[in-house]
Design a protein around this motif. Structure first.
Motif, PDB file in Angstrom:
ATOM      1  N   ALA A 138       8.871   9.219  31.035  1.00 36.64           N
ATOM      2  CA  ALA A 138       9.269   8.164  30.104  1.00 36.64           C
ATOM      3  C   ALA A 138       8.122   7.169  29.905  1.00 36.64           C
ATOM      4  CB  ALA A 138      10.518   7.451  30.617  1.00 36.64           C
ATOM      5  N   GLU A 139       7.415   6.860  30.989  1.00 37.47           N
ATOM      6  CA  GLU A 139       6.292   5.927  30.871  1.00 37.47           C
ATOM      7  C   GLU A 139       5.173   6.527  30.018  1.00 37.47           C
ATOM      8  OE1 GLU A 139       6.983   3.550  35.097  1.00 37.47           O
ATOM      9  OE2 GLU A 139       5.185   4.784  34.843  1.00 37.47           O
ATOM     10  N   TYR A 140       4.976   7.816  30.191  1.00 40.59           N
ATOM     11  CA  TYR A 140       3.978   8.501  29.366  1.00 40.59           C
ATOM     12  C   TYR A 140       4.337   8.396  27.884  1.00 40.59           C
ATOM     13  CZ  TYR A 140       1.572  12.459  27.193  1.00 40.59           C
ATOM     14  OH  TYR A 140       0.833  13.242  26.352  1.00 40.59           O
ATOM     15  N   LEU A 141       5.620   8.623  27.587  1.00 45.99           N
ATOM     16  CA  LEU A 141       6.053   8.562  26.188  1.00 45.99           C
ATOM     17  C   LEU A 141       5.929   7.159  25.607  1.00 45.99           C
ATOM     18  CD1 LEU A 141       9.173  10.900  26.286  1.00 45.99           C
ATOM     19  CD2 LEU A 141       7.005  11.340  25.131  1.00 45.99           C
ATOM     20  N   ILE A 142       6.207   6.147  26.437  1.00 45.45           N
ATOM     21  CA  ILE A 142       6.059   4.767  25.975  1.00 45.45           C
ATOM     22  C   ILE A 142       4.640   4.517  25.486  1.00 45.45           C
ATOM     23  CG2 ILE A 142       5.840   2.387  26.831  1.00 45.45           C
ATOM     24  CD1 ILE A 142       8.374   2.887  28.452  1.00 45.45           C
ATOM     25  N   CYS A 143       3.662   4.993  26.238  1.00 49.97           N
ATOM     26  CA  CYS A 143       2.267   4.789  25.837  1.00 49.97           C
ATOM     27  C   CYS A 143       1.971   5.495  24.512  1.00 49.97           C
ATOM     28  CB  CYS A 143       1.330   5.253  26.945  1.00 49.97           C
ATOM     29  SG  CYS A 143       1.500   4.277  28.460  1.00 49.97           S
ATOM     30  N   CYS A 144       2.522   6.705  24.321  1.00 54.30           N
ATOM     31  CA  CYS A 144       2.339   7.424  23.055  1.00 54.30           C
ATOM     32  C   CYS A 144       2.936   6.638  21.889  1.00 54.30           C
ATOM     33  CB  CYS A 144       3.012   8.802  23.107  1.00 54.30           C
ATOM     34  SG  CYS A 144       2.321   9.936  24.302  1.00 54.30           S
ATOM     35  N   TYR A 145       4.181   6.186  22.095  1.00 53.65           N
ATOM     36  CA  TYR A 145       4.856   5.449  21.025  1.00 53.65           C
ATOM     37  C   TYR A 145       4.123   4.148  20.715  1.00 53.65           C
ATOM     38  CZ  TYR A 145       9.158   8.227  20.510  1.00 53.65           C
ATOM     39  OH  TYR A 145      10.070   9.206  20.226  1.00 53.65           O
ATOM     40  N   GLU A 146       3.690   3.458  21.774  1.00 48.45           N
ATOM     41  CA  GLU A 146       3.019   2.170  21.558  1.00 48.45           C
ATOM     42  C   GLU A 146       1.778   2.359  20.688  1.00 48.45           C
ATOM     43  OE1 GLU A 146       2.833  -0.647  24.863  1.00 48.45           O
ATOM     44  OE2 GLU A 146       0.779  -1.110  24.273  1.00 48.45           O
ATOM     45  N   GLU A 147       1.031   3.401  20.998  1.00 51.49           N
ATOM     46  CA  GLU A 147      -0.172   3.692  20.218  1.00 51.49           C
ATOM     47  C   GLU A 147       0.169   3.941  18.752  1.00 51.49           C
ATOM     48  OE1 GLU A 147      -2.622   6.621  22.201  1.00 51.49           O
ATOM     49  OE2 GLU A 147      -3.634   7.053  20.299  1.00 51.49           O
ATOM     50  N   ARG A 148       1.263   4.656  18.549  1.00 45.77           N
ATOM     51  CA  ARG A 148       1.652   4.989  17.172  1.00 45.77           C
ATOM     52  C   ARG A 148       2.111   3.748  16.411  1.00 45.77           C
ATOM     53  NH1 ARG A 148       2.531   8.579  13.326  1.00 45.77           N
ATOM     54  NH2 ARG A 148       4.616   9.114  12.579  1.00 45.77           N
ATOM     55  N   VAL A 149       2.885   2.889  17.055  1.00 47.17           N
ATOM     56  CA  VAL A 149       3.318   1.653  16.401  1.00 47.17           C
ATOM     57  C   VAL A 149       2.100   0.794  16.056  1.00 47.17           C
ATOM     58  CG1 VAL A 149       4.553  -0.530  16.709  1.00 47.17           C
ATOM     59  CG2 VAL A 149       5.611   1.601  17.462  1.00 47.17           C
ATOM     60  N   VAL A 150       1.187   0.661  17.012  1.00 48.05           N
ATOM     61  CA  VAL A 150      -0.001  -0.163  16.778  1.00 48.05           C
ATOM     62  C   VAL A 150      -0.810   0.392  15.606  1.00 48.05           C
ATOM     63  CG1 VAL A 150      -2.229  -0.870  17.746  1.00 48.05           C
ATOM     64  CG2 VAL A 150      -0.148  -1.077  19.110  1.00 48.05           C
ATOM     65  N   SER A 151      -0.871   1.706  15.488  1.00 51.52           N
ATOM     66  CA  SER A 151      -1.657   2.283  14.387  1.00 51.52           C
ATOM     67  C   SER A 151      -1.019   1.964  13.036  1.00 51.52           C
ATOM     68  CB  SER A 151      -1.824   3.791  14.573  1.00 51.52           C
ATOM     69  OG  SER A 151      -0.714   4.504  14.073  1.00 51.52           O
ATOM     70  N   PHE A 152       0.290   1.850  12.991  1.00 48.62           N
ATOM     71  CA  PHE A 152       0.933   1.480  11.729  1.00 48.62           C
ATOM     72  C   PHE A 152       0.666   0.034  11.366  1.00 48.62           C
ATOM     73  CE2 PHE A 152       3.698   5.270  12.101  1.00 48.62           C
ATOM     74  CZ  PHE A 152       3.529   5.737  10.811  1.00 48.62           C
ATOM     75  N   ILE A 153       0.645  -0.811  12.393  1.00 45.10           N
ATOM     76  CA  ILE A 153       0.480  -2.247  12.161  1.00 45.10           C
ATOM     77  C   ILE A 153      -0.961  -2.594  11.812  1.00 45.10           C
ATOM     78  CG2 ILE A 153       0.458  -4.450  13.368  1.00 45.10           C
ATOM     79  CD1 ILE A 153       3.181  -3.788  12.830  1.00 45.10           C
ATOM     80  N   THR A 154      -1.889  -1.971  12.532  1.00 43.85           N
ATOM     81  CA  THR A 154      -3.268  -2.461  12.440  1.00 43.85           C
ATOM     82  C   THR A 154      -4.172  -1.619  11.535  1.00 43.85           C
ATOM     83  OG1 THR A 154      -3.963  -1.193  14.374  1.00 43.85           O
ATOM     84  CG2 THR A 154      -3.177  -3.421  14.770  1.00 43.85           C
ATOM     85  N   LEU A 155      -3.756  -0.413  11.172  1.00 50.94           N
ATOM     86  CA  LEU A 155      -4.650   0.444  10.392  1.00 50.94           C
ATOM     87  C   LEU A 155      -4.102   0.719   8.995  1.00 50.94           C
ATOM     88  CD1 LEU A 155      -5.597   3.148  13.069  1.00 50.94           C
ATOM     89  CD2 LEU A 155      -6.738   0.980  12.586  1.00 50.94           C
ATOM     90  N   THR A 156      -5.005   0.914   8.046  1.00 52.51           N
ATOM     91  CA  THR A 156      -4.611   1.387   6.722  1.00 52.51           C
ATOM     92  C   THR A 156      -4.343   2.889   6.819  1.00 52.51           C
ATOM     93  OG1 THR A 156      -6.858   1.944   6.089  1.00 52.51           O
ATOM     94  CG2 THR A 156      -6.142  -0.313   5.657  1.00 52.51           C
ATOM     95  N   PRO A 157      -3.642   3.453   5.827  1.00 54.68           N
ATOM     96  CA  PRO A 157      -3.418   4.906   5.852  1.00 54.68           C
ATOM     97  C   PRO A 157      -4.723   5.685   5.994  1.00 54.68           C
ATOM     98  CG  PRO A 157      -2.044   3.911   4.179  1.00 54.68           C
ATOM     99  CD  PRO A 157      -2.921   2.808   4.720  1.00 54.68           C
ATOM    100  N   GLU A 158      -5.762   5.260   5.305  1.00 58.76           N
ATOM    101  CA  GLU A 158      -7.052   5.945   5.398  1.00 58.76           C
ATOM    102  C   GLU A 158      -7.617   5.872   6.816  1.00 58.76           C
ATOM    103  OE1 GLU A 158      -9.681   5.243   2.217  1.00 58.76           O
ATOM    104  OE2 GLU A 158     -11.449   6.023   3.243  1.00 58.76           O
ATOM    105  N   GLU A 159      -7.512   4.709   7.429  1.00 58.34           N
ATOM    106  CA  GLU A 159      -8.001   4.562   8.805  1.00 58.34           C
ATOM    107  C   GLU A 159      -7.179   5.403   9.782  1.00 58.34           C
ATOM    108  OE1 GLU A 159      -9.803   0.007   8.644  1.00 58.34           O
ATOM    109  OE2 GLU A 159      -7.649   0.298   8.897  1.00 58.34           O
ATOM    110  N   ARG A 160      -5.866   5.502   9.519  1.00 60.60           N
ATOM    111  CA  ARG A 160      -5.033   6.342  10.380  1.00 60.60           C
ATOM    112  C   ARG A 160      -5.439   7.805  10.269  1.00 60.60           C
ATOM    113  NH1 ARG A 160      -0.915   2.813   8.987  1.00 60.60           N
ATOM    114  NH2 ARG A 160       0.051   4.066   7.357  1.00 60.60           N
ATOM    115  N   TYR A 161      -5.779   8.219   9.049  1.00 62.32           N
ATOM    116  CA  TYR A 161      -6.200   9.607   8.840  1.00 62.32           C
ATOM    117  C   TYR A 161      -7.516   9.888   9.560  1.00 62.32           C
ATOM    118  CZ  TYR A 161      -7.635  13.885   6.452  1.00 62.32           C
ATOM    119  OH  TYR A 161      -8.047  15.162   6.179  1.00 62.32           O
ATOM    120  N   ILE A 162      -8.448   8.961   9.433  1.00 60.55           N
ATOM    121  CA  ILE A 162      -9.743   9.123  10.109  1.00 60.55           C
ATOM    122  C   ILE A 162      -9.561   9.158  11.624  1.00 60.55           C
ATOM    123  CG2 ILE A 162     -11.961   8.006  10.560  1.00 60.55           C
ATOM    124  CD1 ILE A 162     -11.793   6.947   7.624  1.00 60.55           C
ATOM    125  N   ALA A 163      -8.712   8.266  12.130  1.00 60.50           N
ATOM    126  CA  ALA A 163      -8.448   8.232  13.577  1.00 60.50           C
ATOM    127  C   ALA A 163      -7.868   9.563  14.052  1.00 60.50           C
ATOM    128  CB  ALA A 163      -7.494   7.081  13.906  1.00 60.50           C
TER     129      ALA A 163
END
Lengths: 203, 203
Positions: A138-163
């Motif tokens: 569960a802790e592992y999954l939390i880190c995955c989800y957190e990364e994904r949420v942060v990418s939506f908040i902080t990156l543009t679609p283009e930046e998400r694609y590049i990442a």
DNA sequence: TCAAAACGTTAACAAAAGATAAGAAAACAA
DNA sequence: TTGTTTTCTTATCTTTTGTTAACGTTTTGA
């Protein structure tokens, strides 16, 4: 136990050991609950409205998670081999979910059910390590989800694609681009434009 | 133990019991690790680049999580009283994170550290319940994160705002609107327009 | 109390994304 | 193979959002 499963148990056990190490006695108890099955390409592991009863370990193949909105399918996640797959929220709460999980390629799965886990959690010989196993997954999954949420908040679609290109190009070679687009939060048309822009800059 | 903390322990214990019930002996061990402290409005609980050492239970007050990108602050999450607060990814892996957590109002916290938890996990009297506690908290967080990811994938910013109005109007009355905007993935100007459009339809 | 800072709204323009449709290319199946 | 389906690209038009700046109001802190 299904004799077919024996071939694939060592690799599964090895992946599990990233989280918790079972001794042989514990492993035998745990393994006695495991089942193996296949999901054909385009078939569903779980569909919206169902209660997700099982977690699967992907021996081979790949799947996508998607939601339906206004008749459109929106891809939420991908799982490749050597990973776990489940509609976690529905699985953990045992309530109907909105997620569909569909095989992108023929999938071979080692599965165990929510009921199996409850039995193992209630077994004094297994309870401690099962709790620990559950916690660490569960802790592992939390880190995955957190990364994904942060990418939506902080990156543009283009930046998400590049990442994604940089971090997971293995994924990109196996996944149709229009699924990737909705995973990034944009339309397939829009992803095509982003790609065009990127390659023009390179020229 | 800080005498000031005693006043606030019953409410904390009650919230914990949503996850795991400690008997009095266990509770005394657990409570002996707890500390209490305040964070002044606008002060930070954790800043980007630091390793998050503790989890806090918010007795009173509110905080926001934010990231900095191109000199702009982008709000990622809010925590109100009776909730737990931590930069989970950094806390769980004990590596520097990119999250900042800042008090929106003066905050009163009951805290325990990563080291405390490791000690409790290593204590044979406590290990089982601490593993269970950790598992159930982590599973709860997974469901929160999953909901948030799905909202980004399947909803427009306007729909996300409406969903928030319906599910969490308590939040909206305490949070400045420009923080809310970046939480929804848009600019403050854009949220102001969405609001204008919504209220014009009502007229 | 009073000046400074923070906040929300609005406007104007630019940039990006969505919707739709058409056509080419690739993958698939009979 | 051949025909069908799927996938990707491109174009056009519309809508939405971002950017910047101005303005009035509210909040804050000295």
């Amino acid at each position: 136990m299904d004799p077919q499963i024996a071939t694939h148990l060592p690799i599964f056990r090895k992946q599990l050991e990233k989280f918790v190490v079972f001794n042989d006695e514990e492993w035998n108890v745990f393994a006695s609950y495991l089942k193996i099955r296949t999901v054909k390409k385009k078939d569903h592991l779980i569909e919206s409205g169902q209660i997700c009863k099982e977690i699967g370990f992907i021996v081979s193949g790949s799947l996508r998670f998607y939601h339906v909105k206004d008749g459109h399918e929106i891809t939420n996640y991908f799982c490749l081999d050597q990973e776990f797959v489940s509609s976690y929220s529905s699985f953990l709460k045992q309530v109907p979910g909105h997620t569909n999980i569909q095989a992108l390629e023929e999938v071979l799965l080692i599965t165990f059910t929510h009921q199996n886990i409850q039995q193992l959690l209630a077994n004094p010989l297994m309870a401690y390590k099962m709790e620990r196993f559950g916690r660490l997954i569960a802790e592992y999954l939390i880190c995955c989800y957190e990364e994904r949420v942060v990418s939506f908040i902080t990156l543009t679609p283009e930046e998400r694609y590049i990442a994604l290109l940089e971090s997971n190009s293995r994924l990109l070679q196996r996944i149709p681009q229009h699924y990737l687009a909705t995973y990034l939060g944009i339309t397939p048309v829009s992803l095509s434009r982003i790609r065009k822009r990127m390659f023009e800059v390179v020229k």
